[in-house]
Structures are given as structure tokens and as C-alpha cells.
Write an enzyme that holds these catalytic residues in place. Structure first.
Site, mmCIF file in Angstrom:
data_model
loop_
_atom_site.group_PDB
_atom_site.id
_atom_site.type_symbol
_atom_site.label_atom_id
_atom_site.label_comp_id
_atom_site.label_asym_id
_atom_site.label_seq_id
_atom_site.Cartn_x
_atom_site.Cartn_y
_atom_site.Cartn_z
ATOM 1 N N ALA A 135 94.705 68.358 14.114
ATOM 2 C CA ALA A 135 96.023 68.936 14.399
ATOM 3 C C ALA A 135 95.876 70.235 15.187
ATOM 4 C CB ALA A 135 96.730 69.214 13.087
ATOM 5 N N GLY A 149 92.615 65.809 11.438
ATOM 6 C CA GLY A 149 93.496 64.711 11.819
ATOM 7 C C GLY A 149 92.854 63.766 12.818
ATOM 8 N N GLU A 170 91.078 61.388 10.789
ATOM 9 C CA GLU A 170 92.070 60.559 10.077
ATOM 10 C C GLU A 170 92.601 59.463 11.001
ATOM 11 O OE1 GLU A 170 94.336 64.115 8.475
ATOM 12 O OE2 GLU A 170 94.358 62.788 6.745
ATOM 13 N N GLU A 198 90.013 69.971 7.069
ATOM 14 C CA GLU A 198 91.289 70.637 6.768
ATOM 15 C C GLU A 198 91.172 71.680 5.664
ATOM 16 O OE1 GLU A 198 90.925 67.372 7.258
ATOM 17 O OE2 GLU A 198 92.678 66.490 8.229
HETATM 18 N N1 CAA Z 1 93.847 73.252 17.385
HETATM 19 C C1 CAA Z 1 94.080 74.142 18.355
HETATM 20 N N2 CAA Z 1 93.127 74.776 19.039
HETATM 21 C C2 CAA Z 1 91.868 74.491 18.710
HETATM 22 C C3 CAA Z 1 91.536 73.567 17.714
HETATM 23 C C4 CAA Z 1 92.596 72.919 17.028
HETATM 24 N N3 CAA Z 1 92.400 72.013 16.083
HETATM 25 N N4 CAA Z 1 90.207 73.499 17.601
HETATM 26 C C5 CAA Z 1 89.713 74.342 18.531
HETATM 27 N N5 CAA Z 1 90.722 74.939 19.191
HETATM 28 C C6 CAA Z 1 90.628 75.882 20.307
HETATM 29 C C7 CAA Z 1 89.898 77.163 19.918
HETATM 30 O O1 CAA Z 1 90.802 78.089 19.336
HETATM 31 C C8 CAA Z 1 89.364 77.621 21.261
HETATM 32 O O2 CAA Z 1 90.440 78.219 21.948
HETATM 33 P P1 CAA Z 1 90.185 79.478 22.913
HETATM 34 O O3 CAA Z 1 89.299 78.978 23.992
HETATM 35 O O4 CAA Z 1 91.547 79.847 23.320
HETATM 36 O O5 CAA Z 1 89.522 80.521 22.068
HETATM 37 C C9 CAA Z 1 89.041 76.317 21.970
HETATM 38 O O6 CAA Z 1 89.783 75.304 21.289
HETATM 39 C C10 CAA Z 1 87.573 75.932 21.907
HETATM 40 O O7 CAA Z 1 87.166 75.995 20.553
HETATM 41 P P2 CAA Z 1 85.783 76.674 20.145
HETATM 42 O O8 CAA Z 1 85.616 77.961 20.835
HETATM 43 O O9 CAA Z 1 85.731 76.658 18.660
HETATM 44 O O10 CAA Z 1 84.765 75.622 20.771
HETATM 45 P P3 CAA Z 1 83.492 74.963 20.111
HETATM 46 O O11 CAA Z 1 83.020 73.971 21.091
HETATM 47 O O12 CAA Z 1 82.558 76.006 19.612
HETATM 48 O O13 CAA Z 1 84.020 74.185 18.794
HETATM 49 C C11 CAA Z 1 85.360 72.688 17.506
HETATM 50 C C12 CAA Z 1 84.915 73.136 18.911
HETATM 51 C C13 CAA Z 1 84.152 72.146 16.740
HETATM 52 C C14 CAA Z 1 86.394 71.631 17.660
HETATM 53 C C15 CAA Z 1 85.909 73.887 16.716
HETATM 54 O O14 CAA Z 1 86.860 74.570 17.515
HETATM 55 C C16 CAA Z 1 86.603 73.528 15.434
HETATM 56 O O15 CAA Z 1 85.959 73.390 14.420
HETATM 57 N N6 CAA Z 1 87.944 73.399 15.451
HETATM 58 C C17 CAA Z 1 88.727 73.194 14.274
HETATM 59 C C18 CAA Z 1 88.713 71.743 13.859
HETATM 60 C C19 CAA Z 1 89.509 71.535 12.602
HETATM 61 O O16 CAA Z 1 89.268 72.146 11.589
HETATM 62 N N7 CAA Z 1 90.482 70.625 12.655
HETATM 63 C C20 CAA Z 1 91.353 70.352 11.574
HETATM 64 C C21 CAA Z 1 92.728 70.787 11.938
HETATM 65 S S1 CAA Z 1 93.856 70.563 10.597
HETATM 66 C C22 CAA Z 1 94.307 68.948 10.706
HETATM 67 O O17 CAA Z 1 93.847 68.213 11.537
HETATM 68 C C23 CAA Z 1 95.299 68.502 9.657
HETATM 69 C C24 CAA Z 1 96.385 67.657 10.144
HETATM 70 O O18 CAA Z 1 96.206 66.600 10.641
HETATM 71 C C25 CAA Z 1 97.758 68.134 9.974
#
Ligand code: CAA
Ligand code: NAI
Length: 734
Positions: A61, A105, A108, A128
Site C-alpha cells: 500500500a 499488500g 497479499e 505491515e
Molecule cells: N508507499 C509509498 N512510498 C514508498 C513505499 C510504499 N509502500 N515504499 C517505499 N516508498 C518510497 C520511499 O519513501 C522512497 O521515497 P523517496 O525516494 O521519496 O524517499 C522510495 O519509495 C524508495 O524507497 P527506498 O529509499 O526505501 O528504496 P529501497 O530500494 O532502499 O527500498 C523497499 C525499497 C524495500 C520497497 C522499501 O522502501 C520498503 O521496505 N518499503 C516499505 C514496504 C512496506 O512495508 N510495505 C507495506 C505497506 S502497508 C500495506 O501494504 C498494507 C495494505 O495493504 C493496506
């Protein structure tokens, strides 16, 4: 933000597009749903592949839309579950082609598909919970059905990410490829066209459960409580998985929804989620460093580091060697004599062996089957080949200067010279070299191969290229580098100072170490101040106090026992050290341990008697102290020092401090970091409390409220994200 469709023969390929990580915003999900519906009704399409653009399936998400967490992520989850359910019910096989990441997500969605094909380097996880919520789009119901109760419990409750080879072993994916994943998925799809899908629908699959399920759930909750003190979302994950086991799929989905909703309905759980999401973005914010001269992360280019050297293979040096080697950097490891060199070599080998085992267990061996080579030597001349040198010898200015002088003449003129000092003046060290612009502090945390934090201490002359190179190196090492200014003890240790003093004053006033530790550990800190001091070694601070004449032979005659230069001073830790109680390393400190080097801290009756006698000797009346008082008395001065650090612009924003505390000092992420915590408690409350403390204890200067804190309160306590704008760069050390 869109999803588009192309067809390859009878296979429709749906591509999720939402740069940079194909996050699932409402719009993106709507778009996937629309295209998925379309291809369901297209008679030419016999199978469907879902993939993400630019080598990333989806990072889940869109967290940026979570600000209004009560509604957005909740309804997004429901909506995403509709898509997952549609994919699952499809009469045409749906295959997830997973490259890069399938997180939250994103995974998922992949679980809603009938098959999953992943690239060997792909990472998968239901992360999450690390954002204070939990998988609410069917993840808690489908994952246990796919991989079994125990592995699912671990993945969901801890947010553990696995690499594709491990995912394959778990049964989470069906195939791994080292080639083009989309092509592999299309090929896979062509082979399953027309095959029955019923057994591929996770909603119909029973969960294989061990007989002692209740014990497993209860044990898991106890373990999670210990690991993530007070964090609500982890506990709720267990309940959702319990529902998966006890209820039919459709009812389980409703229960999952209800539990997720309970997070949004609880103020405490909502605050924890906000704190975790803040911590996530703070870590990304700090990578965008800037200096007063206008240099910043965009304008400066890092130099690649092929060969690095480490001088001193003690506690820190050996861990630093390991993380460099793990990053496949060639390492030259230097010691002062043969005995220390041998000890260092053995220690490094032992850690690397353990690391290899862990990597194999995590399925990483496939990708990094070798470490960078390590040369152990006593010959300083071998340093002439290093692109970057990290000095990790004893904390002694004269010794460090001597070494940097040598480095300046031996190393290549363009080599970067770094010091791991935990608090000495970087400029003074740089002054003995002919290249102060290439000198910088790289303050690793112990154990260096595990702790994620790297305080990057910028000296007056450190060039933007030097900062950029070290920040880039921190990423290569899998660490988070935070650029800070040069002042005694830098940011993290400087803020620890008042906190530790306050804790010791509590012992004078009537508390016992275990009481104080309990309060701070229940708050969520990984270790209370006394257990932490025992781990670090009480002798470290003692030596530095002796050096600065606060105790020991250099103490001026006539000094009062409990005062230094008019300020309150407690000799308690000095007395413990004089009695040989250095903490874990001597088996005795604030606690007693089963053996020398033991880790199990047990309250020591000796300490209790000693404190009792000490109070009596100094006619100190034991004051009753509530848990809340202990918490405020210890944490508010730490936070106050954080405001001083911001005011002096040693850190460029509150996020920097919080990232340091979350990653280097065991601050609970669900409390965001000390500055975030202050903003949640309310700045007026913190200020009022500090004012009272200071009024009653004018001999403790660290209780004097910081000017910045007062200024912010005067301005009506603006939200944390606006504090940065209050800081100019006129006096900046950054
Ligand atoms: N939503 C929005 N922005 C996100 C994002 C997300 N899920 N994941 C990463 N980004 C953004 C970061 O903020 C970053 O933005 P900026 O360049 O503006 O700073 C950009 O994407 C790149 O991210 P990283 O600098 O972290 O890049 P990376 O290559 O080192 O890592 C990653 C990439 C492994 C995806 C890491 O960003 C990460 O772990 N993201 C979170 C993933 C996560 O926890 N997802 C679960 C979300 S909750 C959910 O999904 C529940 C639901 O369905 C409702
Ligand atoms: P240590 O005492 O464990 O190891 C120092 C090593 O340096 C010893 O092995 C010693 O033989 C070697 N050494 C001394 N003089 C040398 C010389 N001239 N040439 C080559 N090697 C030499 O010290 P530790 O704890 O590893 O600390 C090193 C530095 O890291 C210090 O500046 C310390 O302040 C800092 N630091 C320590 C942390 C800790 O938790 N121990 C945490 C963060 C920083």
C-alpha cells in the site's frame, strides 16, 4: 498510477505502474481491478500474468496516503482484498511475476494469484506489522494456508522478509528464475492453461495445524511482548492467525477486518502506527543530507570503495572488518602486535562463520557466495593500497593523532581517512593530516556487524565528496548513515549523558537499578540504563572521568564527594569500578552475572546493601518515586539535550535524532524516537516538567530547558515536521 495490459499469445500481462516502487494507491488498485475484469471477459485470454514495472512487483500500500490512518489504509485493504479475491476466483490461471519486492499488500496480491514465479533476488514479506498495522487484505488468512501455521506466524508477526530461494523452500512461491521473470512467468502460464485451479485457490485450502496450537499462540504472544514491548499490532497479528485456524475463510476475512479496524479505533494503537510510519519516512529523510555551504546528497558524488582498511581489531574493529567483507569489499586489517592480530583474526573468522551459517539459513548463499578478501597484517605500509581507512584504536587523542599522521604520509593522496572515535574532536584529528577535507568520523555502534546505525561526523573541513562517499558506503554495508556535526560525544552519546546521570541520581535518592531498568524497559527501550552500562562496561566511563579529573588521581584535593564545580555529581559508578565491578566483563556491576562475561543480569544484594549504606553515610532520605516520575526524570533530560543538539545544529532535524535513537540505542520504533515522543507527549508538558525539575535541582544544569524547546512552545508547539524550519544554518556544525 495505472495498470496496463499487453497480450503475449493467449497470456495477458498486467503491469502495475506507480513509481518508484509500484505502491498500491487507491488509484493503482482501481486500475488493476479494471484491467483484471477486462481480461476475465476477453475470450482470447487464457491466462493472466501480473507484474510490476521497472523490476519491482509492488512494495504494498502507498504509505504516503496513510497520514489519515483511520480511514485510508483500512478501506484500501478492503478494496485490495476485492482484487485478490477476484484473482483467486478467476477461471483463468493468474500468475504473479515477482521481481524486486513483493511486500505488504504487494505480497497479499500475489497470494490472491494461483501461482507465483519469482526472480532469485526478489524479497517477499508481509511487513505491515512494522508500520503498526497488519495484513488486512487477506494476508493473515491466506499465508498460513499456503506455507503452514508456524512459518506464517513468524513472517506475519515479525514482518520478516525472505529471499526467493527461501520462499521456494517454504512453498510461498512455485518457481524461481535467474532470467527474465516476466518471460518465465509467461512460459509458466502457458504450461498451466486448462489445468484445474481449485487446489490453487488458497481460500479453499485447509490449514495444517499442529496439535498444541493454543500453546503456540500463547507462547508467541509472550515472545512478541518481550521483543516489541507494548506494541499492539504484533499481538493482533496472532489473533488474526488464530481466526484463520478456527474459522472458515470468509469468516476469517471478516475477523481480520474487525481486528484491523480495532487498530484505527484505539488511540494508542493509532499513535504507535503513526510513530512507526514516521520512523520509516525519517530513515529516508536522513539520506537527503545537506550542508550549510549548500552541498547536498544530490550535488555530491560518492567514490566507490574497492579496498578498505581497518586499524585496530578490538571490539569495534573486528565487527567493522566483518561488515566490509560481507559487502564484498577487499579489507586490510591492521594491528599493533602479533598477539592482538591473532586474536583479531580468530574473532573475525568466528563471526564470519556464524554469518555464513545465518546467510545460508536465509537463502542468501546463492547470491553472495564469497566475502571480500581480508589481509591481516602488522605492516602499516600495506595501507597504501586502501581507498578508505577506518581507524578503531583506543579512545586516546594522542594515539589517534599519531596514527593519522602516519596515514597522511602512507596512504594514496585521494584516500579517505575515517575515525571510529565515539566522541573526540574530528577537527583536531584531521589537523595532523595534509588532507583534512578527506577526514571524517564514522561512528559505528557495537556490535558493528549488527547495529544498523552509522553516525557520520562531519568535520569543519570534510568535503561533500567525503560525506557522500561515507554515506554511500553505509548503504553498501546495509546501514543507515546519519550526518551529524562535530561536538563532544556527537549526537547519540551526548544525549545519553544526562539520561545516565539522572538514572544514577535515582539510585542515590532511593531506587534500585532493577526498578529503574524495569520502568524504561516497560516503556520499550531494549535495555534499561543499568543493564546497558553493565553491557558496555562501567570502566569505559570511569577511565574518561579519571582522564578529565572528575575522579581518581587527577581530582583536585578538597573536592566534595557529591559535587564537581558546583554541579551535582554521583561517585556511585566510580566506587563500583574501584571495587573491580565493571559489569558483564567482570561478572559484577550494577547486577551480578552467573559468570564473567555472563549476560543474565540478576539483582545483587551486595548492590542493595551498598546503596543503603551509601545513603546512610550521606544522610540522603529515600524518596518514594513513582514509575511515571522515573520515566520523566530520565527521558525528559535526554529529550532536552536533543533540543540543544538541534539548536546548535549538530543534527539537521528531529528525524536525524530519532533515526539515531531507533537504530543505535534500542529506542522502540512504535514510540517513533525521542523527539517524536516529545511531540506526542506535548511540548508544553515536557517543558513544564523540566522547569519544575530544574527549579528543584538547580545544581543539575542539563535540566535547564533548551531555548529551542521554549521557543517552540511559545509558538504554539508546531508539529514536528515544522521544527526544521525553525533552524537556520548560521552557526551550523553540519
Ligand atoms: N508507499 C509509498 N512510498 C514508498 C513505499 C510504499 N509502500 N515504499 C517505499 N516508498 C518510497 C520511499 O519513501 C522512497 O521515497 P523517496 O525516494 O521519496 O524517499 C522510495 O519509495 C524508495 O524507497 P527506498 O529509499 O526505501 O528504496 P529501497 O530500494 O532502499 O527500498 C523497499 C525499497 C524495500 C520497497 C522499501 O522502501 C520498503 O521496505 N518499503 C516499505 C514496504 C512496506 O512495508 N510495505 C507495506 C505497506 S502497508 C500495506 O501494504 C498494507 C495494505 O495493504 C493496506
Ligand atoms: P578496543 O580496546 O577493544 O580495541 C582497540 C584495538 O586497537 C586493540 O586491539 C589494540 O591492540 C588496537 N591498537 C591500539 N593501538 C594500535 C596501533 N597503534 N596500531 C594498530 N592497532 C592498535 O577498543 P574498541 O572498544 O574497539 O574501541 C575502538 C574505538 O571505537 C575507540 O575510539 C572507541 O571510542 C570507539 N567506539 C567504541 C565502541 C564500543 O562499544 N566499544 C562503540 C563506538 C565507538
Amino acid at each position: 498510477m495505472s495498470a496496463s495490459k499487453e497480450t503475449e499469445g493467449a497470456v495477458a500481462v498486467i503491469t502495475i505502474r506507480n513509481p518508484p516502487v509500484n505502491a498500491l494507491s487507491q488509484q493503482a488498485v482501481e486500475s488493476i481491478l479494471k484491467v483484471l475484469k477486462e481480461v476475465q471477459f476477453d475470450p482470447a485470454v487464457k491466462a493472466i500474468v501480473i507484474c510490476g514495472e521497472n523490476g519491482k512487483f509492488s512494495a504494498g500500500a502507498d504509505i504516503r496516503t496513510f497520514e489519515n490512518i483511520g480511514q485510508k489504509s483500512d478501506s484500501l485493504s478492503h478494496f485490495l482484498e476485492d482484487v485478490n479475491s477476484m484473482a483467486e476466483k478467476s477461471e483463468k490461471p493468474v500468475i504473479a511475476a515477482i521481481e524486486g519486492v513483493a511486500l505488504g499488500g504487494g505480497l497479499e496480491l500475489a497470494l490472491g494469484c494461483h501461482y507465483r514465479v519469482a526472480h532469485v533476488k526478489a524479497r517477499l514479506g508481509l511487513t505491515e506489522v512494522l508500520l503498526g498495522i497488519f495484513p488486512g487484505a487477506g494476508g493473515t488468512q491466506r499465508l498460513p494456508r499456503l506455507i503452514g501455521l508456524l512459518p506464517a506466524l513468524e513472517m506475519i508477526t515479525t514482518g520478516k522478509i525472505v529471499f526467493a530461494p527461501v520462499a521456494l523452500k517454504l512453498g510461498l512461491i512455485d518457481s524461481v528464475t535467474e532470467d527474465n521473470t516476466i518471460k518465465a512467468a509467461i512460459h509458466f502460464a502457458q504450461n498451466v492453461i486448462g489445468k484445474p485451479l481449485e487446489s490453487r485457490r488458497l481460500c479453499t485450502k485447509p490449514i495444517q495445524c499442529p496439535p498444541n496450537m493454543e500453546t503456540i499462540f500463547n507462547d508467541s504472544k509472550i515472545k512478541l511482548k518481550k521483543l516489541f514491548h507494548g506494541a499492539i499490532s504484533h499481538q493482533l497479528c496472532v489473533e488474526a492467525i488464530r481466526a484463520a485456524v478456527q474459522l472458515p475463510f470468509a469468516e476469517g476475512i471478516l475477523k481480520e477486518r474487525e481486528l484491523l479496524f480495532s487498530i484505527f479505533n484505539s488511540e494508542q494503537a493509532r499513535d504507535q502506527a503513526k510513530a512507526r510510519q514516521y520512523a520509516f519516512f525519517a530513515e529516508r529523510r536522513v539520506t537527503k543530507w545537506t550542508t550549510p555551504s549548500g552541498a547536498n546528497w544530490k550535488s555530491a558524488s560518492p567514490h566507490p570503495i574497492g579496498v578498505a582498511a581497518v586499524i585496530g581489531l578490538g571490539t569495534m574493529g573486528r565487527g567493522i572488518v566483518v561488515c566490509l567483507a560481507k559487502a564484498q569489499i577487499q579489507v586490510i586489517a591492521v594491528e599493533q602486535d602479533g598477539k592482538q592480530l591473532e586474536m583479531g583474526r580468530k574473532a573475525v573468522t568466528k563471526i564470519l562463520e556464524r554469518e555464513t551459517l545465518t546467510m545460508q539459513q536465509r537463502g542468501l548463499a546463492l547470491m553472495s557466495d564469497s566475502f571480500g578478501s581480508i589481509t591481516f597484517t602488522l605492516d602499516f605500509n600495506s595501507l597504501k593500497n586502501a581507498d578508505l581507512v577506518i581507524e578503531a584504536v583506543y579512545e586516546n587523542m594522542a594515539l589517534k593523532k599519531e596514527i593519522f599522521k602516519q596515514l597522511s604520509s602512507i596512504c594514496m593522496p585521494e584516500a579517505f581517512l575515517c575515525t571510529n572515535t565515539s566522541g573526540l574532536n574530528i577537527d583536531e584529528i584531521a589537523s595532523v593530516t595534509g588532507r583534512p577535507h578527506l577526514v571524517i568520523g564514522t561512528h559505528f555502534f557495537s556490535p558493528a556487524h549488527i547495529m544498523k546505525l552509522l553516525e557520520v561526523v562531519r568535520g569543519y573541513h570534510s568535503s561533500p565528496t567525503t560525506i557522500s562517499t561515507v554515506i554511500n558506503l553505509s548503504k553498501v554495508l546495509g546501514k543507515i548513515g546519519v550526518v551529524v556535526g562535530n561536538c563532544p560525544s556527537f549526537v547519540g552519546n551526548r544525549m545519553m549523558g544526562p539520561y545516565l546521570h539522572q538514572a544514577i541520581f535515582l539510585l542515590e535518592d532511593g531506587c534500585y537499578p532493577e526498578e529503574v531498568d524495569k520502568v524504561l524497559e516497560e516503556f520499550g527501550l531494549a535495555m534499561g540504563p543499568f543493564r546497558m552500562s553493565d553491557l558496555v562496561g562501567l570502566d569505559v566511563g570511569w577511565r574518561s572521568r579519571m582522564e578529565s579529573g572528575l575522579t581518581g588521581p587527577k581530582l583536585l584535593p578538597g573536592a566534595l564527594v557529591r559535587q564537581r564545580e558546583g554541579k551535582r555529581y554521583s561517585p556511585l559508578p566510580d566506587i563500583l569500578c574501584e571495587k573491580g565491578r565493571f559489569g558483564q566483563k567482570t561478572g559484577r556491576g550494577w547486577y551480578q552475572y552467573e559468570t564473567v562475561g555472563g549476560r543474565n543480569a540478576v539483582p545483587d544484594p551486595w548492590v542493595q546493601n551498598f546503596l543503603h549504606d551509601y545513603r546512610k553515610a550521606h544522610t540522603i532520605k529515600q524518596k518514594p518515586t513513582s514509575q511515571n516520575e522515573i520515566l520523566e526524570w530520565c527521558l525528559y533530560p535526554l529529550i532536552n539535550e536533543g533540543f540543544n543538539v538541534l539548536e546548535e545544529e549538530i543534527a539537521s532535524g528531529p528525524e536525524d535524532i530519532d533515526v539515531i535513537y531507533n537504530n543505535g540505542y534500542g529506542w522502540p520504533r512504535h514510540m517513533g524516537g525521542p523527539m517524536f515522543y516529545a511531540s506526542m507527549v506535548g511540548l508544553p508538558k515536557v517543558l513544564t516538567k523540566l522547569e519544575v525539575f530544574y527549579e528543584n535541582n538547580p545544581d543539575i544544569p542539563s535540566l535547564k530547558p533548551s531555548g529551542l524547546l521554549k521557543k517552540l512552545v511559545k509558538q504554539g508547539s508546531p508539529p514536528l515536521k515544522e521544527w526544521r524550519s525553525q533552524l537556520g544554518y548560521q552557526n551550523s556544525k553540519l
